[in-house]
Design a protein around this motif. Structure first.
Motif, mmCIF file in Angstrom:
data_model
loop_
_atom_site.group_PDB
_atom_site.id
_atom_site.type_symbol
_atom_site.label_atom_id
_atom_site.label_comp_id
_atom_site.label_asym_id
_atom_site.label_seq_id
_atom_site.Cartn_x
_atom_site.Cartn_y
_atom_site.Cartn_z
ATOM 1 N N TYR A 147 1.587 1.559 -3.987
ATOM 2 C CA TYR A 147 0.383 2.312 -4.323
ATOM 3 C C TYR A 147 0.443 3.759 -3.868
ATOM 4 O O TYR A 147 -0.463 4.544 -4.168
ATOM 5 C CB TYR A 147 -0.852 1.640 -3.707
ATOM 6 C CG TYR A 147 -1.117 0.223 -4.182
ATOM 7 C CD1 TYR A 147 -0.418 -0.330 -5.256
ATOM 8 C CD2 TYR A 147 -2.073 -0.558 -3.555
ATOM 9 C CE1 TYR A 147 -0.659 -1.628 -5.684
ATOM 10 C CE2 TYR A 147 -2.327 -1.861 -3.974
ATOM 11 C CZ TYR A 147 -1.609 -2.384 -5.033
ATOM 12 O OH TYR A 147 -1.852 -3.675 -5.452
ATOM 13 N N ILE A 164 0.128 5.004 -0.797
ATOM 14 C CA ILE A 164 -0.884 5.319 0.222
ATOM 15 C C ILE A 164 -0.207 5.258 1.589
ATOM 16 O O ILE A 164 -0.054 4.175 2.165
ATOM 17 C CB ILE A 164 -2.059 4.329 0.164
ATOM 18 C CG1 ILE A 164 -2.664 4.289 -1.233
ATOM 19 C CG2 ILE A 164 -3.120 4.696 1.205
ATOM 20 C CD1 ILE A 164 -3.737 3.219 -1.401
ATOM 21 N N LEU A 192 -8.693 2.332 6.050
ATOM 22 C CA LEU A 192 -8.233 1.599 4.877
ATOM 23 C C LEU A 192 -8.495 0.099 4.973
ATOM 24 O O LEU A 192 -9.018 -0.507 4.038
ATOM 25 C CB LEU A 192 -6.724 1.811 4.678
ATOM 26 C CG LEU A 192 -6.251 3.159 4.167
ATOM 27 C CD1 LEU A 192 -4.727 3.212 4.209
ATOM 28 C CD2 LEU A 192 -6.743 3.387 2.742
ATOM 29 N N LEU A 210 0.828 -1.205 0.000
ATOM 30 C CA LEU A 210 0.000 0.000 0.000
ATOM 31 C C LEU A 210 0.866 1.260 0.000
ATOM 32 O O LEU A 210 0.602 2.207 -0.747
ATOM 33 C CB LEU A 210 -0.925 0.010 1.216
ATOM 34 C CG LEU A 210 -2.046 -1.043 1.248
ATOM 35 C CD1 LEU A 210 -2.812 -0.974 2.560
ATOM 36 C CD2 LEU A 210 -2.997 -0.859 0.072
ATOM 37 N N GLU A 211 1.919 1.258 0.835
ATOM 38 C CA GLU A 211 2.744 2.461 0.953
ATOM 39 C C GLU A 211 3.722 2.609 -0.213
ATOM 40 O O GLU A 211 3.776 3.661 -0.857
ATOM 41 C CB GLU A 211 3.514 2.435 2.273
ATOM 42 C CG GLU A 211 2.651 2.728 3.482
ATOM 43 C CD GLU A 211 3.472 3.114 4.685
ATOM 44 O OE1 GLU A 211 3.118 4.112 5.345
ATOM 45 O OE2 GLU A 211 4.473 2.426 4.973
ATOM 46 N N GLY A 239 -5.280 5.651 6.906
ATOM 47 C CA GLY A 239 -4.233 6.329 6.161
ATOM 48 C C GLY A 239 -3.773 7.565 6.907
ATOM 49 O O GLY A 239 -4.341 7.955 7.942
#
Length: 254
Positions: A187, A189, A234, A183-184, A228
């Motif tokens: 993506y 985020i 999330l 995710l980090e 987030g």
């Protein structure tokens, strides 16, 4: 799963200086302090029962009761015909830091593997949609994984997130990669914080089979809602964790 209240044992400050009490308890507390402080190293043999009887001037029953309690706590293990030995510390994850399982364990040199046992899209999940801050009617992705540490299952994780993320994650290598890092780093985020709730439950048939334990064994359930950096929810997760081969730790400041 059947819930029940669990009290997490904490070694009191006065265990460092045992207070008057039953003889076995005083021996138990003194040995515990020596183990925790490192005077006895993992896999080191403890003095024999005869040596402890002579040292404390007590009966064999008293010594065995003290050693038996330390064995129940997981600090000692018995080898038939050889005596008592200090147990190796359990792997642990620090709950004070928001990290993925593999991210936390790799720092300690452990081998981590995730077995994906289910990835589903739930079209109707009103409560989940609300908790994840999604528009009404949007589908939710359910991700089911068994986390293995040194080739032994330690937790069964069920994760829920919006399908816009779930459809992307379905294409990733979730066996060897942490969802948080994906995710980090992939993506873009950034994660902010998580709200946690911890209780104890009895393992149902499915969870027991996945964790390779007996049905109705007490396990820890961690509910974690990760947000987030902007505060938007999330991922909602339920982590069902064995207690015999893994720990969670947390430092609390006054």
């Amino acid at each position: 799963m059947t819930s029940y209240i669990m009290t997490i044992p904490v070694v009191p400050n006065n265990a460092i200086h045992p207070v008057p009490g039953p003889l076995y308890a005083r021996i138990r507390d003194e040995l515990r302090v020596q183990i925790v402080s490192g005077n006895y190293q993992p896999h080191q043999k403890l003095p024999s029962e005869s040596e402890l009887i002579s040292r404390y001037e007590v009966s064999r029953i008293t010594v065995r009761q003290a050693l038996g309690e330390l064995e129940k706590e997981g600090l000692l293990f018995k080898v038939a015909g050889k005596g008592m030995f200090v147990s190796k510390p359990k792997p642990f994850q620090d709950l004070a830091r928001l990290q993925g399982f593999a991210e936390a364990m790799s720092q300690h040199g452990y081998e981590v593997y995730n077995r994906l046992v289910g990835l589903n899209f739930l079209p109707v999940a009103a409560e989940l949609t609300q908790r994840l801050g999604l528009a009404k009617g949007l589908p939710v992705t359910e991700l089911r994984r068994v986390r293995h540490l040194n080739r032994e299952p330690v937790s069964f994780d069920i994760s829920y997130l919006g399908s816009h993320l779930g459809e992307r994650l379905a294409k990733e290598d979730l066996a060897s990669r942490d969802m948080f890092l994906i995710l980090e780093n992939q993506y873009g985020i950034p994660l902010g914080f998580a709200d946690l709730a911890i209780d104890a439950v009895l393992a149902d048939a499915e969870t027991a089979e996945l964790l390779q334990i007996a049905k109705d064994t007490p396990i820890l359930r961690v509910e974690r809602l990760t947000h987030g950096r902007d505060g938007a929810p999330l991922v909602l997760e339920y982590l069902y964790c064995r207690t015999d081969n893994f720990q969670f730790r947390l430092r609390i400041n006054r």
